[in-house]
Motif scaffolding. Structure first.
Motif, PDB file in Angstrom:
ATOM      1  N   ARG A 273      26.190  16.804  51.633  1.00 43.01           N
ATOM      2  CA  ARG A 273      27.266  16.314  52.492  1.00 43.01           C
ATOM      3  C   ARG A 273      28.124  17.432  53.098  1.00 43.01           C
ATOM      4  O   ARG A 273      28.744  17.227  54.139  1.00 43.01           O
ATOM      5  CB  ARG A 273      28.166  15.348  51.707  1.00 43.01           C
ATOM      6  N   ILE A 274      28.179  18.579  52.426  1.00 41.24           N
ATOM      7  CA  ILE A 274      29.002  19.694  52.912  1.00 41.24           C
ATOM      8  C   ILE A 274      28.166  20.967  52.954  1.00 41.24           C
ATOM      9  O   ILE A 274      27.573  21.364  51.951  1.00 41.24           O
ATOM     10  CB  ILE A 274      30.228  19.939  52.005  1.00 41.24           C
ATOM     11  N   ALA A 275      28.131  21.608  54.120  1.00 41.98           N
ATOM     12  CA  ALA A 275      27.499  22.923  54.262  1.00 41.98           C
ATOM     13  C   ALA A 275      28.597  23.961  54.425  1.00 41.98           C
ATOM     14  O   ALA A 275      29.566  23.735  55.148  1.00 41.98           O
ATOM     15  CB  ALA A 275      26.562  22.932  55.470  1.00 41.98           C
ATOM     16  N   TYR A 276      28.422  25.094  53.767  1.00 43.23           N
ATOM     17  CA  TYR A 276      29.475  26.107  53.713  1.00 43.23           C
ATOM     18  C   TYR A 276      29.022  27.396  54.378  1.00 43.23           C
ATOM     19  O   TYR A 276      27.924  27.896  54.109  1.00 43.23           O
ATOM     20  CB  TYR A 276      29.844  26.371  52.247  1.00 43.23           C
ATOM     21  N   VAL A 277      29.869  27.940  55.247  1.00 46.75           N
ATOM     22  CA  VAL A 277      29.628  29.231  55.886  1.00 46.75           C
ATOM     23  C   VAL A 277      30.692  30.199  55.369  1.00 46.75           C
ATOM     24  O   VAL A 277      31.866  30.074  55.712  1.00 46.75           O
ATOM     25  CB  VAL A 277      29.705  29.131  57.420  1.00 46.75           C
TER      26      VAL A 277
END
Length: 260
Positions: free
Chosen positions: A77-81
């Motif tokens: 649900r959450i992609a992190y950069v």
């Protein structure tokens, strides 16, 4: 709401960094966390993603507290950069982007033809398909940052979180990355993807034309459209120096130190 913080207090152990933080991100929305270094943006990000427990209040991911979700559920649900990334091995850029598929494959799954196509599509979307076979460690700072954003796109999560994605870049690389982020942001509403990013530069908040959460000393000073809340008095208080907001001949709003 896709992501919501309710009266959140954040910190490390017993060290309080911020309190009274209430904000939300709806599907298809772009939210910019703005504030000087040290105001608590990264700690807030880590708490919103469930990497740090809140000292008070709750974070909801969808209709459930994020604390009740597994790491695999959160990753879908959450992609992190992150701000920067140093790989332990000389991976090719495409291999780094394919790491974003882990959330869909599981820890021991092997990427297949569809995963490879998804990763290549993400790179092409950002204009870096020609970097696929290049050594990631030998790319410029701006190119590496775009590869990390492509990795997040390949993850196919409905929410992308970017922690000061231009913080460690020189002016030219900042401009390159910001232009790609702006294109990504402009398409977020159409495809239902939400984007949350942080920056210490109010000019970037104006350029992205996003909803802004203005942070100050661990709290939220104001929330709303950049054009509504980013004015000289507020920015002067946040950055502890006289700042004026001016409009260029092209119509772009910029922030400048006040000249006496």
């Amino acid at each position: 709401m896709m992501l919501e913080a309710r009266n959140l207090s954040i910190g490390h152990g017993k060290t309080l960094v911020g309190r009274g933080l209430t904000l939300s991100v709806a599907p298809g929305e772009v939210l910019c966390l703005l504030g000087p270094n040290g105001c608590g943006k990264t700690t807030l990000f880590r708490t919103l993603m469930g990497l740090l427990p809140p000292l008070a209040g709750q974070v909801f991911l969808g209709d459930r507290p994020i604390s009740t979700r597994t790491r695999a559920e959160i990753a879908r649900r959450i992609a992190y950069v992150p701000q920067a990334h140093a790989p332990p091995f000389p991976f090719e850029a495409l291999e780094v982007v394919l790491m974003g598929r882990t959330a869909r494959l599981g820890a021991f799954g092997q990427p297949g033809r569809t995963d490879r196509a998804t990763a290549l599509d993400a790179m092409d979307h950002l204009g870096i398909a020609d970097l696929a076979g290049r050594n990631y460690a030998q790319l410029s700072g701006g190119q590496r940052q775009l590869v990390l954003i492509a990795r997040a796109l390949a993850q196919e999560a409905p929410l992308i979180v970017m922690d000061e994605p231009t913080a460690s870049l020189d002016f030219g690389n900042q401009a390159q990355v910001l232009s790609r982020i702006a294109a990504l942001v402009s398409g977020a509403v159409e495809d239902g993807r939400s984007v949350v990013l942080s920056t210490h530069d109010p000019d970037q908040a104006f350029a992205l034309d996003a909803r802004v959460v203005l942070m100050h000393r661990g709290g939220i000073l104001a929330q709303g459209a950049a054009s509504d809340i980013l004015d000289g008095p507020r920015l002067s208080a946040v950055y502890d120096m006289p700042i004026t907001v001016e409009t260029t001949t092209s119509g772009r709003r910029v922030c400048l130190p006040a000249v006496s």
